[in-house]
Enzyme design. Structure first.
Site, PDB file in Angstrom:
ATOM      1  N   HIS A 192      51.910  42.220  52.666  1.00 41.16           N
ATOM      2  CA  HIS A 192      50.379  42.183  52.857  1.00 41.16           C
ATOM      3  C   HIS A 192      50.042  43.602  53.592  1.00 41.16           C
ATOM      4  CE1 HIS A 192      49.723  41.172  57.316  1.00 41.16           C
ATOM      5  NE2 HIS A 192      50.902  40.353  57.009  1.00 41.16           N
ATOM      6  N   ASP A 218      46.628  43.729  54.656  1.00 36.34           N
ATOM      7  CA  ASP A 218      45.532  43.597  55.527  1.00 36.34           C
ATOM      8  C   ASP A 218      45.905  43.421  57.156  1.00 36.34           C
ATOM      9  OD1 ASP A 218      46.700  41.291  54.601  1.00 36.34           O
ATOM     10  OD2 ASP A 218      44.895  39.896  55.597  1.00 36.34           O
ATOM     11  N   ASP A 275      53.035  44.645  61.287  1.00 33.79           N
ATOM     12  CA  ASP A 275      52.346  43.294  60.550  1.00 33.79           C
ATOM     13  C   ASP A 275      51.236  43.963  59.774  1.00 33.79           C
ATOM     14  OD1 ASP A 275      51.697  40.726  59.876  1.00 33.79           O
ATOM     15  OD2 ASP A 275      50.898  40.308  61.552  1.00 33.79           O
ATOM     16  N   GLU A 311      46.294  37.909  53.796  1.00 30.88           N
ATOM     17  CA  GLU A 311      47.405  37.124  54.491  1.00 30.88           C
ATOM     18  C   GLU A 311      46.807  36.671  55.996  1.00 30.88           C
ATOM     19  OE1 GLU A 311      50.491  35.843  57.055  1.00 30.88           O
ATOM     20  OE2 GLU A 311      49.342  37.666  57.324  1.00 30.88           O
ATOM     21  N   GLU A 312      45.994  37.635  56.490  1.00 29.13           N
ATOM     22  CA  GLU A 312      45.751  37.262  57.815  1.00 29.13           C
ATOM     23  C   GLU A 312      44.359  36.149  57.787  1.00 29.13           C
ATOM     24  OE1 GLU A 312      47.464  37.874  60.272  1.00 29.13           O
ATOM     25  OE2 GLU A 312      48.389  39.693  59.930  1.00 29.13           O
ATOM     26  N   ASP A 321      59.249  37.639  51.234  1.00 29.40           N
ATOM     27  CA  ASP A 321      57.823  38.100  51.956  1.00 29.40           C
ATOM     28  C   ASP A 321      58.310  38.301  53.474  1.00 29.40           C
ATOM     29  OD1 ASP A 321      55.656  38.844  52.279  1.00 29.40           O
ATOM     30  OD2 ASP A 321      54.463  37.023  51.500  1.00 29.40           O
ATOM     31  N   HIS A 369      49.959  41.251  66.584  1.00 27.42           N
ATOM     32  CA  HIS A 369      48.439  40.846  67.209  1.00 27.42           C
ATOM     33  C   HIS A 369      48.063  41.420  68.448  1.00 27.42           C
ATOM     34  CE1 HIS A 369      48.372  37.615  63.663  1.00 27.42           C
ATOM     35  NE2 HIS A 369      48.649  38.806  63.131  1.00 27.42           N
TER      36      HIS A 369
END
Length: 497
Positions: free
Chosen positions: A129, A131, A164, A198-199, A225, A468
């Site tokens: 992903h 995003d 990420d 995804e987030e 994934d 994050h």
């Protein structure tokens, strides 16, 4: 006479102790790692500076999916997709992507289809992903480099999405470009999915990819994934990196505990307020977690890694019938290992009165559970009701998703991932694991026989603080090896009989 009996008892006890010690030692000596042929990693003929530059450019697009209602953020997504087409023209020409996933009238997820020469072979899917989560307001000054600058130094690329998960998305594009430049065409069809939400749960982009594959009657052999990495320094006593190829992920359940009491003025509080009632319930939940233990997936992970530990630690894992409770007690003291053993309980939000001198009529705690595959949503709700056992508290479910299916660590796809990891990174330990957080990859189980969660990048404890958080980064060497891994994986997957 009594002396003879005592001597016999002592002799018998000594023999029993000697026999027990012999069993422990013999079991430990047989609890060893399988022999793996020593080999140097395959040399990678890749342009590290170009790969780093492309990830740097990708990071500069603020693709924050939680802010997609903003037109400025939508432009960032469109600009990233346009940049992707301009940067990887061969991929877009050979396999024009389908834009999927309506959100606010927009389609942001991309599904590339690389047709295989043999339509009888089941397809595979590689996913990432692009995003990202937002930077916590007020923390920008704590970053060594601006979070969206994509700064590159001698060793690392910095910025939001570096780990990420834009790194995986870019590595996939680089790998596909390199193979196309070599004139490569796979035997089996290869799908590459770059998802955009995804987030925020994958409700639009990833779900649309699955829906598209279902509408075309596609049943994948396996999907890959995000989920885990090559972990270095995470397991005490294990010096080699551990490629934790996760075969399942935990579920997600959030409940509100609503305690009720009489309101009034704070100058005349009753013996128990709503806050008191709620606090007692939270303490009971904390002291009575759901049952767990070193079994199932966590057992498989530590069975594989403990064989590489020093003798005294191997002794304990080789004889869990004797030392199992002690091992679990140690693991329970660390959040990362405790989460492998059970469904976790985490109170995260509290609310009560509207004013400091007003007794609340209700006090609410929001509690988040991450469900181990052994527990269902109903199991957890029943556990909460039983442990709290207070009619003054309502248990209200807010949202819930079951744990994923557990994929096979004996299937060819798993062994292929393990073999490719060793080929690219050298003599690493490979083991099945459990993703303790949540991803959108669980959705792929609707269209795949097996689903694996693994990013081919080596991370340390220092690196994971960027997830994050602040100072997210990825090494240039990791990006090169990830690109090489995906190239080798596609080739190896298509050399299977």
């Amino acid at each position: 006479m009594q002396t003879k009996i005592l001597n016999r008892c002592l002799a018998g006890a000594g023999l029993a102790v000697l026999l027990l010690a012999s069993v422990i030692v013999i079991r430990t000596l047989s609890f060893t790692a399988p022999t793996v042929a020593e080999s140097e990693p395959e040399p990678l003929d890749l342009d590290a500076s170009t790969i780093a530059m492309h990830l740097s450019e990708a990071i500069q697009f603020r693709t924050i999916s939680s802010q997609l209602e903003q037109s400025e953020t939508q432009r960032e997504f469109h600009n990233f997709i346009d940049w992707l087409a301009a940067t990887y023209p061969q991929v877009h020409s050979a396999m024009p992507p389908q834009r999927l996933g309506k959100q606010d009238g927009q389609a942001f997820s991309l599904l590339f289809t690389w047709p295989g020469k043999n339509a009888q072979l089941p397809a595979i899917l590689l996913s990432a992903h692009y995003d990202v989560v937002p930077v916590i307001p007020g923390t920008e000054a704590e970053w060594q480099h601006p979070p969206y600058a994509g700064s590159v130094d001698d060793t690392h690329i910095w910025g939001r999405g570096a780990l990420d998960d834009k790194s995986a998305a870019i590595a996939l594009m680089e790998a596909a470009t390199g193979l196309l430049q070599q004139g490569y065409q796979p035997e089996r069809t290869v799908y590459i999915s770059l998802t955009s939400d995804e987030e925020t749960g994958g409700d639009h982009g990833t779900a649309a990819v699955v829906e598209k594959l279902q509408s075309e009657g596609v049943q994948l052999d396996w999907s890959l994934d995000e989920g885990s990495f090559l972990l270095h320094g995470f397991i005490p006593g294990v010096d080699a990196p551990v490629a934790s190829i996760n075969v399942a992920e935990k579920g997600y359940l959030t409940v509100d505990l609503v305690a009720r009491s009489q309101g009034g003025h704070s100058s005349m509080p009753p013996p128990e307020t709503a806050v008191d009632i709620l606090a007692q319930a939270l303490v009971r939940l904390n002291r009575n977690p759901l049952p767990g233990g070193l079994e199932g997936l966590s057992q498989k992970l530590f069975d594989a890694t403990a064989r590489h530990m020093p003798f005294e630690k191997r002794l304990m894992f080789a004889n869990q019938w004797l030392f199992g409770s002690g091992i679990e007690a140690v693991m329970e003291k660390q959040g990362s290992t405790a989460a492998m053993l059970r469904t976790t309980t985490a109170p995260t939000m509290l609310s009560a009165s509207v004013k400091e001198n007003v007794l609340p009529i209700t006090a609410t705690a929001t509690v988040n559970f991450r469900l181990h595959p052994r527990d269902s949503i109903d199991d957890v709700l029943q556990h909460v009701e039983t442990v709290i056992d207070d009619e003054r508290i309502d248990v209200v479910m807010r949202t819930g998703t079951s744990a994923s299916r557990v994929s096979s660590n004996e299937a060819p796809g798993f062994h292929l991932l393990a073999e490719t990891s060793r080929a690219v990174f050298g003599p690493v330990i490979t083991a099945p694991g459990l993703t303790i957080a949540g991803t959108d990859s669980r959705r792929y189980e609707e269209v795949a026989d097996n689903n694996y969660r693994f990013n081919p990048m080596l991370v340390t404890r220092e690196d994971v603080h960027g997830f994050h958080g602040t100072n997210e980064r990825i090494s240039i060497d990791n990006m090169v090896k990830a690109t090489g891994f995906y190239q080798a994986l596609i080739r190896n997957a298509n050399s299977e009989p």
